[in-house]
Design a protein around this motif. Sequence first.
Motif, PDB file in Angstrom:
ATOM      1  N   VAL A 158       0.861  -1.200   0.000  1.00  0.00           N
ATOM      2  CA  VAL A 158       0.000   0.000   0.000  1.00  0.00           C
ATOM      3  C   VAL A 158       0.888   1.236   0.000  1.00  0.00           C
ATOM      4  CG1 VAL A 158      -2.120  -0.880   1.093  1.00  0.00           C
ATOM      5  CG2 VAL A 158      -0.232  -0.137   2.532  1.00  0.00           C
ATOM      6  N   ASN A 159       0.334   2.336  -0.505  1.00  0.00           N
ATOM      7  CA  ASN A 159       1.091   3.589  -0.526  1.00  0.00           C
ATOM      8  C   ASN A 159       0.869   4.370   0.758  1.00  0.00           C
ATOM      9  OD1 ASN A 159       2.005   3.049  -3.056  1.00  0.00           O
ATOM     10  ND2 ASN A 159       0.715   4.545  -4.115  1.00  0.00           N
ATOM     11  N   GLU A 160       1.822   5.170   1.078  1.00  0.00           N
ATOM     12  CA  GLU A 160       1.709   6.077   2.221  1.00  0.00           C
ATOM     13  C   GLU A 160       2.378   7.384   1.829  1.00  0.00           C
ATOM     14  OE1 GLU A 160       0.383   7.449   4.557  1.00  0.00           O
ATOM     15  OE2 GLU A 160       0.769   6.274   6.366  1.00  0.00           O
ATOM     16  N   ALA A 161       1.889   8.471   2.380  1.00  0.00           N
ATOM     17  CA  ALA A 161       2.465   9.773   2.039  1.00  0.00           C
ATOM     18  C   ALA A 161       2.858  10.514   3.298  1.00  0.00           C
ATOM     19  CB  ALA A 161       1.454  10.601   1.256  1.00  0.00           C
ATOM     20  N   PHE A 162       3.782  11.408   3.147  1.00  0.00           N
ATOM     21  CA  PHE A 162       4.197  12.262   4.249  1.00  0.00           C
ATOM     22  C   PHE A 162       3.602  13.637   3.999  1.00  0.00           C
ATOM     23  CE2 PHE A 162       7.079  14.298   7.203  1.00  0.00           C
ATOM     24  CZ  PHE A 162       7.113  13.344   8.199  1.00  0.00           C
ATOM     25  N   VAL A 163       2.811  14.109   4.949  1.00  0.00           N
ATOM     26  CA  VAL A 163       2.052  15.336   4.666  1.00  0.00           C
ATOM     27  C   VAL A 163       2.385  16.455   5.661  1.00  0.00           C
ATOM     28  CG1 VAL A 163       0.130  14.137   3.587  1.00  0.00           C
ATOM     29  CG2 VAL A 163       0.077  14.526   6.046  1.00  0.00           C
ATOM     30  N   PHE A 164       2.199  17.673   5.190  1.00  0.00           N
ATOM     31  CA  PHE A 164       2.414  18.859   6.027  1.00  0.00           C
ATOM     32  C   PHE A 164       1.093  19.608   6.128  1.00  0.00           C
ATOM     33  CE2 PHE A 164       6.471  17.626   4.536  1.00  0.00           C
ATOM     34  CZ  PHE A 164       7.323  17.879   5.596  1.00  0.00           C
ATOM     35  N   PHE A 165       0.905  20.231   7.290  1.00  0.00           N
ATOM     36  CA  PHE A 165      -0.360  20.958   7.452  1.00  0.00           C
ATOM     37  C   PHE A 165      -0.129  22.251   8.221  1.00  0.00           C
ATOM     38  CE2 PHE A 165       0.027  17.273  10.209  1.00  0.00           C
ATOM     39  CZ  PHE A 165       0.137  17.870  11.460  1.00  0.00           C
ATOM     40  N   VAL A 166      -1.010  23.196   7.944  1.00  0.00           N
ATOM     41  CA  VAL A 166      -0.998  24.480   8.660  1.00  0.00           C
ATOM     42  C   VAL A 166      -2.438  24.787   9.069  1.00  0.00           C
ATOM     43  CG1 VAL A 166       0.978  25.463   7.436  1.00  0.00           C
ATOM     44  CG2 VAL A 166      -1.316  25.750   6.487  1.00  0.00           C
ATOM     45  N   ASN A 167      -2.599  25.806   9.867  1.00  0.00           N
ATOM     46  CA  ASN A 167      -3.937  26.253  10.227  1.00  0.00           C
ATOM     47  C   ASN A 167      -4.671  26.735   8.979  1.00  0.00           C
ATOM     48  OD1 ASN A 167      -6.032  28.322  11.159  1.00  0.00           O
ATOM     49  ND2 ASN A 167      -5.363  27.413  13.083  1.00  0.00           N
ATOM     50  N   LYS A 168      -5.973  26.504   8.944  1.00  0.00           N
ATOM     51  CA  LYS A 168      -6.755  26.863   7.763  1.00  0.00           C
ATOM     52  C   LYS A 168      -6.670  28.347   7.440  1.00  0.00           C
ATOM     53  CE  LYS A 168     -10.265  24.029   5.952  1.00  0.00           C
ATOM     54  NZ  LYS A 168     -11.356  23.152   6.193  1.00  0.00           N
ATOM     55  N   LYS A 169      -6.422  29.159   8.454  1.00  0.00           N
ATOM     56  CA  LYS A 169      -6.381  30.600   8.229  1.00  0.00           C
ATOM     57  C   LYS A 169      -5.040  31.073   7.668  1.00  0.00           C
ATOM     58  CE  LYS A 169      -9.974  31.727  11.493  1.00  0.00           C
ATOM     59  NZ  LYS A 169     -10.325  32.313  12.777  1.00  0.00           N
ATOM     60  N   ASN A 170      -4.087  30.186   7.667  1.00  0.00           N
ATOM     61  CA  ASN A 170      -2.791  30.527   7.082  1.00  0.00           C
ATOM     62  C   ASN A 170      -2.952  30.623   5.560  1.00  0.00           C
ATOM     63  OD1 ASN A 170      -0.084  30.421   6.091  1.00  0.00           O
ATOM     64  ND2 ASN A 170       0.544  29.502   8.040  1.00  0.00           N
ATOM     65  N   LYS A 171      -2.389  31.678   4.981  1.00  0.00           N
ATOM     66  CA  LYS A 171      -2.612  31.882   3.538  1.00  0.00           C
ATOM     67  C   LYS A 171      -1.773  30.952   2.667  1.00  0.00           C
ATOM     68  CE  LYS A 171      -4.531  36.485   3.679  1.00  0.00           C
ATOM     69  NZ  LYS A 171      -4.333  37.914   3.470  1.00  0.00           N
ATOM     70  N   ILE A 172      -0.807  30.327   3.272  1.00  0.00           N
ATOM     71  CA  ILE A 172       0.040  29.413   2.493  1.00  0.00           C
ATOM     72  C   ILE A 172      -0.767  28.160   2.123  1.00  0.00           C
ATOM     73  CG2 ILE A 172       2.060  27.879   2.639  1.00  0.00           C
ATOM     74  CD1 ILE A 172       2.947  30.675   2.490  1.00  0.00           C
ATOM     75  N   ASP A 173      -0.736  27.792   0.850  1.00  0.00           N
ATOM     76  CA  ASP A 173      -1.403  26.568   0.404  1.00  0.00           C
ATOM     77  C   ASP A 173      -0.421  25.532  -0.105  1.00  0.00           C
ATOM     78  OD1 ASP A 173      -4.141  27.166   0.823  1.00  0.00           O
ATOM     79  OD2 ASP A 173      -4.050  28.569  -0.856  1.00  0.00           O
ATOM     80  N   ASN A 174       0.749  26.016  -0.453  1.00  0.00           N
ATOM     81  CA  ASN A 174       1.697  25.127  -1.121  1.00  0.00           C
ATOM     82  C   ASN A 174       3.132  25.512  -0.752  1.00  0.00           C
ATOM     83  OD1 ASN A 174       2.246  23.155  -3.409  1.00  0.00           O
ATOM     84  ND2 ASN A 174       3.448  24.944  -4.032  1.00  0.00           N
ATOM     85  N   LEU A 175       3.964  24.513  -0.612  1.00  0.00           N
ATOM     86  CA  LEU A 175       5.386  24.757  -0.390  1.00  0.00           C
ATOM     87  C   LEU A 175       6.179  23.787  -1.258  1.00  0.00           C
ATOM     88  CD1 LEU A 175       5.540  25.038   3.529  1.00  0.00           C
ATOM     89  CD2 LEU A 175       5.878  26.920   1.916  1.00  0.00           C
ATOM     90  N   THR A 176       7.394  24.139  -1.546  1.00  0.00           N
ATOM     91  CA  THR A 176       8.251  23.171  -2.234  1.00  0.00           C
ATOM     92  C   THR A 176       9.017  22.395  -1.166  1.00  0.00           C
ATOM     93  OG1 THR A 176      10.124  24.668  -2.311  1.00  0.00           O
ATOM     94  CG2 THR A 176       8.570  24.781  -4.157  1.00  0.00           C
ATOM     95  N   ILE A 177       9.553  21.260  -1.578  1.00  0.00           N
ATOM     96  CA  ILE A 177      10.324  20.477  -0.612  1.00  0.00           C
ATOM     97  C   ILE A 177      11.506  21.297  -0.104  1.00  0.00           C
ATOM     98  CG2 ILE A 177      11.794  18.427  -0.351  1.00  0.00           C
ATOM     99  CD1 ILE A 177       9.895  16.915  -2.118  1.00  0.00           C
ATOM    100  N   GLU A 178      12.067  22.085  -1.009  1.00  0.00           N
ATOM    101  CA  GLU A 178      13.213  22.905  -0.628  1.00  0.00           C
ATOM    102  C   GLU A 178      12.808  23.912   0.454  1.00  0.00           C
ATOM    103  OE1 GLU A 178      15.985  21.836  -1.776  1.00  0.00           O
ATOM    104  OE2 GLU A 178      16.969  23.270  -0.454  1.00  0.00           O
ATOM    105  N   GLN A 179      11.633  24.515   0.290  1.00  0.00           N
ATOM    106  CA  GLN A 179      11.164  25.477   1.296  1.00  0.00           C
ATOM    107  C   GLN A 179      10.941  24.785   2.646  1.00  0.00           C
ATOM    108  OE1 GLN A 179       7.818  26.910  -1.021  1.00  0.00           O
ATOM    109  NE2 GLN A 179       8.759  28.934  -1.250  1.00  0.00           N
ATOM    110  N   ILE A 180      10.378  23.559   2.581  1.00  0.00           N
ATOM    111  CA  ILE A 180      10.157  22.794   3.826  1.00  0.00           C
ATOM    112  C   ILE A 180      11.498  22.557   4.527  1.00  0.00           C
ATOM    113  CG2 ILE A 180       9.495  20.527   4.730  1.00  0.00           C
ATOM    114  CD1 ILE A 180       6.983  21.539   3.787  1.00  0.00           C
ATOM    115  N   ARG A 181      12.478  22.170   3.738  1.00  0.00           N
ATOM    116  CA  ARG A 181      13.804  21.916   4.330  1.00  0.00           C
ATOM    117  C   ARG A 181      14.361  23.188   4.968  1.00  0.00           C
ATOM    118  NH1 ARG A 181      15.703  18.687  -0.758  1.00  0.00           N
ATOM    119  NH2 ARG A 181      14.980  16.602  -0.233  1.00  0.00           N
TER     120      ARG A 181
END
Lengths: 512, 297
Positions: free
Chosen positions: B118-141
């Motif tokens: 089965v597949n599994e993913a590693f996910v990131f989350f922020v508060n819904k009110k945060n305007k960020i919707d997307n990040l790159t892996i580089e930004q996460i690092r």
Amino acid sequence: MLKKLGTLLSNNKKIVIFLLIFTLLCISFTAFIINKPTKTIKDNITPLNKYSTYNENDLEIIEKKVGNEEDYMSYFQISGLKDKNIEDKINKNISDTFQKLSFSEQRGCINLSNFNNVLSYNCYYYDEKTDTNKDLYFNIDLNTGEDIKFDDLFVKNVNFKDFIPKIIYNGLFVSKTLDNMYGYIDKDLDYSEIEDKTIEYLYLFNKKKFDFSVNDIGIDIIIKDDIFEIKYIDNLDKIAVFDRYKSKESLFEKDNIGFKDIYIGTYYSHDSSCDRLGYISDNYYTQIYSSVDSKDETNILNTIIKHDLDLNKPDSLDATVYAADYSLIKVSSNLYNLYVLGSSFKMKKDYFKNTFLDVLLSNLREMKPFIWFADYDTDQLDKKNVSYQSINKDIYIDKYGQIYKTKNANLSDYFDEEYDYKQVIIDLISKENDWFFNEGSAEYYLDKYKIDKQQLLETLYNYLSFNVDFDDYDKQIINVKNKCDKDYCDVMNIPEVINFDIFDKEKVRIYK
Amino acid sequence: MKKKIFTFIFVLFFMAIVVGGCFIYYEYSKGNIPTKQIFTKEEFPKIDASLATQPLVDAIYEDFTKSSSNDLNYTNTHPAYVNLVDGKVDVIIVTEPSKEELEYAKEKNVELEVIPIVNEAFVFFVNKKNKIDNLTIEQIRNIYSGEYTNFNQVGGENSKILAYQRPENSGSQTGMLSLVMKDVKMKKPVTEEYIASMAGIIDIVASFNNEKQGIGYSYYYYANTMYNNENIKFLGINGVKPTYKTIQDKTYPIITNYYAVFNKNEASDSNVRKLVKQILSKRGSKVAKKAGYVTIK
């Protein structure tokens, strides 16, 4: 045959159209049925109103012993229900369960709680295979004598996913943390398995592989011998246990039984004697030790009502006042609380006055309730510089799962600038009132009563027996004995809690 | 007359077929169509699992044997590998083997066959009110190495970043290090971040007090199983949101798997291979999906 069928259909276009429409209707209907949302179950049971009432429960619990007076096992029977058929049915179930466990040499059935029209009990037995005691839990609706289903403790359509995962996670976390005897979060503790374990326990919960017992403060879920508590106060909008089993008339023989105010706005007392004495089940709850006598009860009550704080405010606390004469005042309210470090701290009076008080006052913090501080062992008597830092960890957790960080607020923040609150505390702590320095389990007092060495040793022995390894007893008692170089020792307790009501209300900022 | 009777019988027959077909489809969609037993309890291979895959194994066992999984006993990832290598179990459903586990197998002359199930993913989350919707892996690092400390550095509002971490050695923390950070060193969490890692990141990120500051991470299965929190949102990574579909087709960039691991010497007709084949079949996938896992496409 097929040729005949082809001819038939080509000559009967109406039939073909009919069959097509029929097929489409059938498919549409099936799709509609499959996608139709599950019907919402209507239920007239509403979320818990913490200011409502529930039935007074006057069930009598009668212990039944099996065996001789010295070596016996026991179960219980109930008495006091009006409906004797239901009473007999419940009693038969309890005794039958006890009998069924007769394969075990150690067994018993004990009442866990009875409130409203609910009875909760458990039967235990010794399991040879695992060399452990096993528990069976039962929860009975006294209206019918039937088992209570877990889901019926909640309002219909409750989403367990909203709160059970967090309760399990926190429960495992607390359990792990309390493995650390000082009850603080230690960065060296290994919490790595908690996530996985939460998944496992949640899975067992979803598969209904758990037991539960219900009481008037909360519901305990038992998964693989671990207990997780659903506190009513945290889940008011989901709880139905009071409303669902409430009856218009008393189910009990005594006609004068009425209704009690629900008081679930709290957690169990950390003073176990209050649990034992039944204050909680009597709607009384002690949390604040108050320096007043009984005649001031009304004033306290008025103060509390006046300052009733919104439960939803993050800093509000629940409390009931515990008066000096131990007659309790019933309140359903919240009050700011001030906790003083040094619970069960024992030291010489001189040391206290000259050194410790300064340390104490300079390190007071506002805490949330139930902070479970490390007790100092008596060998701390030895140390001239008792270090607050030795127990000052950044993060604390109590045994009820509250996690909090100590705030760096000074006590002075709570008072008007010119107010000499320190003197008030010093005066209070210096009072030689019996009640104040009296610790129930240790019968020694400050100054006023001089106790001899033997008494002191006995007292300390009792004290130590709960706090140190057995191997250390003798050594520690000798240590203490050496310090008591005259006829008596000045040994005292620092009060666990100082209530704000000792201060001039006009000077306390939170009262304004 | 004969013709009319024939027509009537045909129409009735046709209608019966249509109604029957619809009924069977309805029952099938509700999972009420009984499936055949694939293994008897005795035939089912001795199995062990990680804590996170036990629900999956239970579901597979129950579906394939038509028996209750109550008697199954599991350990956890590492002891499961040891049990497999020592021959105490036939197959394990776990995360991929660590270096230490591979070495242990080698030491015991056991070659492991590792099949993703089965597949599994590693996910990131922020508060819904945060305007960020997307990040790159580089930004996460950069965030988790401590280089970025404000959301305005990644296109968000001027707000301090509280980058919550998980307990050391936990599955999530290990995943974060191996799947995301790789060679980049993670910063030491400040106390506030450390507290949150204990209390449950998602709740903290979702809370009012941290509405614009918090960011956390977890495995998709864990987050989905654990939380119903409406106050968080999963972040897209490199422009792809983690959903069942994107994790299944692996367009979401941070993907891993749960695996069936067994001894490579298993015979081609062994029950272990038969089990793995069945897990990967349509029926197995349906069971896994029902248990909350993302199946392999």
